[in-house]
Design a protein around this motif. Structure first.
Motif, PDB file in Angstrom:
ATOM      1  N   ARG A  45       0.829  -1.258   0.005  1.00 45.47           N
ATOM      2  CA  ARG A  45       0.148   0.147   0.000  1.00 45.47           C
ATOM      3  C   ARG A  45       0.778   1.492  -0.003  1.00 45.47           C
ATOM      4  NH1 ARG A  45      -0.564  -1.654   5.653  1.00 45.47           N
ATOM      5  NH2 ARG A  45       0.097   0.198   6.918  1.00 45.47           N
ATOM      6  N   TRP A  46       2.116   1.105   0.204  1.00 47.38           N
ATOM      7  CA  TRP A  46       3.086   2.265   0.150  1.00 47.38           C
ATOM      8  C   TRP A  46       3.613   2.387  -1.334  1.00 47.38           C
ATOM      9  CZ3 TRP A  46       5.528   1.690   5.674  1.00 47.38           C
ATOM     10  CH2 TRP A  46       4.664   2.137   6.555  1.00 47.38           C
TER      11      TRP A  46
ATOM     12  N   ALA B 165       2.405   3.196  -5.260  1.00 47.15           N
ATOM     13  CA  ALA B 165       1.360   3.587  -6.125  1.00 47.15           C
ATOM     14  C   ALA B 165       1.841   3.875  -7.335  1.00 47.15           C
ATOM     15  CB  ALA B 165       0.686   4.861  -5.652  1.00 47.15           C
TER      16      ALA B 165
ATOM     17  N   LEU C 248       1.491   5.474 -11.560  1.00 47.88           N
ATOM     18  CA  LEU C 248       1.590   7.234 -11.812  1.00 47.88           C
ATOM     19  C   LEU C 248       1.972   7.055 -13.469  1.00 47.88           C
ATOM     20  CD1 LEU C 248       2.690  10.136 -10.976  1.00 47.88           C
ATOM     21  CD2 LEU C 248       4.859   9.189 -11.364  1.00 47.88           C
ATOM     22  N   PRO C 249       1.032   7.922 -14.143  1.00 47.86           N
ATOM     23  CA  PRO C 249       1.252   7.951 -15.544  1.00 47.86           C
ATOM     24  C   PRO C 249       2.586   8.527 -15.911  1.00 47.86           C
ATOM     25  CG  PRO C 249      -0.249   9.635 -14.858  1.00 47.86           C
ATOM     26  CD  PRO C 249      -0.187   8.611 -13.831  1.00 47.86           C
TER      27      PRO C 249
ATOM     28  N   TYR D 154       5.668   4.132  -8.171  1.00 47.32           N
ATOM     29  CA  TYR D 154       6.723   5.112  -7.315  1.00 47.32           C
ATOM     30  C   TYR D 154       6.367   4.575  -5.585  1.00 47.32           C
ATOM     31  CZ  TYR D 154       2.671   7.996  -6.090  1.00 47.32           C
ATOM     32  OH  TYR D 154       1.484   8.646  -5.565  1.00 47.32           O
TER      33      TYR D 154
ATOM     34  N   ARG E 164       5.879   5.483  -1.898  1.00 45.08           N
ATOM     35  CA  ARG E 164       5.143   6.519  -1.044  1.00 45.08           C
ATOM     36  C   ARG E 164       5.902   6.909   0.109  1.00 45.08           C
ATOM     37  NH1 ARG E 164      -0.504   6.281   0.183  1.00 45.08           N
ATOM     38  NH2 ARG E 164      -0.199   8.786   0.310  1.00 45.08           N
TER      39      ARG E 164
ATOM     40  N   ILE F  17       8.764   9.465  -0.204  1.00 47.51           N
ATOM     41  CA  ILE F  17       8.573  10.676  -1.167  1.00 47.51           C
ATOM     42  C   ILE F  17       8.890  12.108  -0.686  1.00 47.51           C
ATOM     43  CG2 ILE F  17       6.254  11.217  -0.518  1.00 47.51           C
ATOM     44  CD1 ILE F  17       5.692  10.858  -3.489  1.00 47.51           C
ATOM     45  N   GLU F  18       9.252  12.297   0.664  1.00 43.95           N
ATOM     46  CA  GLU F  18       9.599  13.398   1.225  1.00 43.95           C
ATOM     47  C   GLU F  18      11.240  13.833   0.658  1.00 43.95           C
ATOM     48  OE1 GLU F  18       8.161  16.035   2.897  1.00 43.95           O
ATOM     49  OE2 GLU F  18       6.351  14.458   2.912  1.00 43.95           O
TER      50      GLU F  18
ATOM     51  N   ARG G 170      10.622  12.046  -5.266  1.00 48.35           N
ATOM     52  CA  ARG G 170       9.786  10.756  -5.587  1.00 48.35           C
ATOM     53  C   ARG G 170      11.059  10.023  -6.470  1.00 48.35           C
ATOM     54  NH1 ARG G 170       5.035  12.286  -9.072  1.00 48.35           N
ATOM     55  NH2 ARG G 170       6.524  12.670 -10.626  1.00 48.35           N
TER      56      ARG G 170
END
Lengths: 477, 225
Positions: free
Chosen positions: A88-89, A91, A93-94, A103, A105, A108-109, A112
């Motif tokens: 679930r972490w 996801a 991305l087009p 990518y 999550r 992501i900080e 990405r």
């Protein structure tokens, strides 16, 4: 064929080996290292500042290698930067490439990263450091410090793991000097990592003083320093997310502090940051359960430092029952026993540090205690207040758990209000006790836990302190 | 199920209704859901800004009307608050694309409420410049447009300029039109963007579309800033 692949990927998924990191080959070691700042780093392609022709040349020579950031398994993904495996972490991305990229999550900080991102890993030779370092320190070690110092040195030599279980105020930093200068003289790369940025800021000038000729750098969120291939890296554990197989010696100070023990990606990054054959030294006063078990089972070599640097035992906390503190506070009075303890202290010369489990309670107490001041984590004047307390301008300081670690005030008495609260776990309580009696000129301090029913953590904390004092008295291992 | 924002576990409540009807997937926990602030109560009839008194136009819109604008009206879903700011910055600037899912349901609902009476609707997301798209990897307006059950057209193109959010109000209002027409449209258009602040961007886009033959231009934005 397919089956064998699945099995091998299953193995690497669960074993989290770091085989994907291209090793620095010794064959190319004759090539001069013109990029010391890349050595041991795990940087994204866009984070490497280099012009295009140069990059292409290094890639074709094999001195740089492109490594995908996200590893794709049949059943999921692994982010090689932060170690995230949770479905679930990740996801979708087009993406420019036409297909949907995945990518991470979790990290992501830091910018990405997706299945189309790559690391650039330096595989040329490592930087060489000048080897005639002088340790500029002429202090004396106590018997226990000396023993730990020797153990550290031998762990570094034999590339083993070692847990240094040293009480608060044992003088951990001094125990490192010998081993450190030994490792540095052999041309080894060393990292001292800690979860807390203020510890890094405090340690850096001390190390600069005792190891004046060593190339060292301090890394923490918001620091101006950049690692250009320093031999000694002082950093927060977060910064290790940018390293891969860089260090011969990794020293983790306060392993049990937040957020290191709670964040699995930091543990993962710390394992990745050291070389395959390397020494790891964990320093703590209050190891968490995992380390205790490993130590007990003799899976992790352990050396105890049960005595403080001044040779006096740790103060043993007194338990004072204080039932009905809630209703007294509701009536805007302090509980009787707590009040009389404070009065007694006011007559003396020592200052008083009171710990409260929550900000709300700290605030309430500060209202009721005349000339009491409180600090908490979001306090803008936090450093100022702590400084005032140090300089005797404030005589009673009420704090949440933020002052439980790493601060030293000479000559204080400590009270823990509502010690049975679940915010006070064993480690926190032992650390709090460790705030008292830290100076050699005034090695005693009164520590009182005010409670309305003992908690297990309180009992465990007292037991662990008595145990350490026992060890120190007997002078045994 | 875990909350997409705070990763808290969501425990589905069991009532006769949830037991008997098809299972609905929740993306947000109740706690996070409450932090969003919907636009309710009286608003400016042109730009959807919350204000006193019903059926009026706000001061800024009076000024737009004086310029004979091409944009009819704007409809927004949320008000801007500190929580929204956090979400948007993670979504847009950090690039956590999947967070768009937080808005899917509310966008669909609000859009249908506001525009289902219009015929021949075409949705046009506000484009990003080539450079910005490279940097960000996705266009947030397109993500919102994809939630709406109407055909979407990339009718306009944007030339690279400084970010709107980095400019002062005066600089924004006097900036030149960054849009060019790519595919002229004859029908009714709903422009889609993530946020309506001064309205400058949307009015620029509407102007270009209207000049190339669009019948009417409306706007739909996620947030009324």
């Amino acid at each position: 064929m397919k089956f064998a692949q699945v099995i091998s990927s299953l193995y690497s998924y669960f074993n989290s080996s770091f085989d994907w990191i291209p090793s620095t080959s010794t064959a190319k070691s004759h090539s001069p290292n013109v990029y010391p700042s890349l050595s041991g780093k795990l940087l994204l392609e866009k984070e490497v500042e280099m012009n295009k022709e140069e990059k292409e040349m290094l890639l074709s020579q094999g001195l740089l290698q492109r490594v995908p950031v996200i590893e794709d398994y049949v059943w999921g993904y692994l982010c090689r930067r932060c170690g995230n495996k949770k479905r679930r972490w990740f996801a979708g991305l087009p993406c420019d490439c036409g297909e949907e990229c995945v990518y991470c999550r979790n990290c992501i900080e830091m910018g990405r990263v997706s299945t189309s991102s790559h690391f650039l890993v330096w595989t040329g030779s490592e930087p060489k450091w000048i080897n005639d370092h002088v340790l500029k320190w002429d202090g004396e070690l106590t018997f226990y410090q000396k023993r730990a110092s020797e153990e550290i040195k031998s762990a570094i030599d034999s590339k083993n793991d070692l847990l240094v279980w040293a009480v608060c105020g044992a003088g951990k930093t001094e125990m490192l000097f010998e081993g450190l200068s030994h490792a540095l003289a052999e041309g080894k790369r060393v990292c001292i990592a800690t979860p807390r940025a203020d510890v890094v800021k405090e340690l850096f000038p001390r190390f600069q003083e005792v190891l004046p000729y060593v190339d060292m750098v301090a890394l923490y969120g918001g620091s101006q320093h950049v690692d250009e291939g320093a031999q000694l890296v002082l950093s927060t554990t977060h910064q290790l997310l940018r390293y891969a197989q860089a260090f011969d010696v990794l020293i983790i100070d306060e392993v049990d502090a937040f957020p290191f023990y709670a964040d699995s990606s930091l543990l993962w990054a710390s394992r990745r940051a050291k070389k395959k054959e390397s020494a790891t030294i964990y320093l703590t006063a209050t190891p968490r359960i995992r380390f205790k078990i490993l130590s007990k089972l003799k899976k992790l070599q352990t050396v105890f430092v049960p005595q403080r640097f001044h040779g006096h035992p740790l103060p043993v906390p007194q338990f004072v029952s204080c039932f009905g503190w809630k209703s007294s506070l509701d009536k805007n009075t302090l509980p009787r026993k707590f009040k009389s303890w404070l009065h007694e202290k006011e007559a003396g010369t020592r200052r008083v540090l009171v710990f409260a489990p929550t900000i709300a309670l700290a605030e309430q107490l500060a209202d009721l205690i005349p000339n009491g001041v409180y600090v908490h984590s979001e306090d803008e004047n936090r450093d100022e207040k702590v400084q005032q307390f140090r300089e005797h301008e404030i005589s009673i300081l009420i704090s949440t758990s933020i002052l439980e670690r790493g601060v030293t005030f000479p000559s204080i008495d400590v009270a823990v209000f509502h010690a049975g609260h679940r915010n006070f776990d064993e480690a926190a309580l032992v650390q709090i006790v460790g705030r008292a009696g830290r100076s050699a000129s005034d090695p005693n301090g009164d520590v009182v836990f005010f409670h309305d029913g003992k908690s297990e953590a309180m009992v465990e904390a007292r037991y662990s302190i008595l145990n350490m004092n026992d060890r120190s008295r007997k002078g045994e291992r | 199920m875990h909350c997409l924002w705070c990763d808290q576990k969501i425990l589905p409540e069991v009532t006769w209704l949830t037991f008997l009807t098809p299972h609905k997937i929740k993306v947000l926990c109740e706690e996070c859901k409450e932090k969003f602030s919907f636009i309710v109560g009286p608003v400016c009839i042109r730009c959807n800004r919350p204000m006193e008194g019903k059926g009026k136009t706000c001061y800024d819109c009076e000024r737009w009307i004086a310029q004979n604008p091409s944009l009819e009206c704007n409809i927004s879903v949320f008000e801007y608050n500190s929580f929204m700011q956090e979400v948007i910055s993670k979504w847009k600037y950090r690039g956590d694309y999947v967070l768009a899912e937080l808005f899917r349901e509310d966008v669909q609902q609000r859009f249908d409420e506001a525009f289902s009476h219009l015929n021949n609707l075409v949705v046009v997301p506000i484009p990003l410049s080539e450079e910005r798209l490279q940097e960000r990897g996705f266009n947030q307006a397109e993500a919102i447009a994809s939630f709406v059950n109407y055909p979407s057209e990339n009718a306009i193109k944007r030339i690279h300029t400084e970010k709107q959010s980095k400019k002062s109000r005066k600089e924004r209002m006097t900036s030149t039109n960054p849009f060019q027409i790519q595919k002229p449209q004859r029908s009714t258009i709903v422009l889609i963007d993530d946020i309506y602040t001064t309205g400058r961007t949307l009015h620029h886009a509407a102007e270009v579309l209207k000049l190339s033959g669009a019948q009417e231009v409306h706007a739909f934005t996620l947030i009324r800033g």
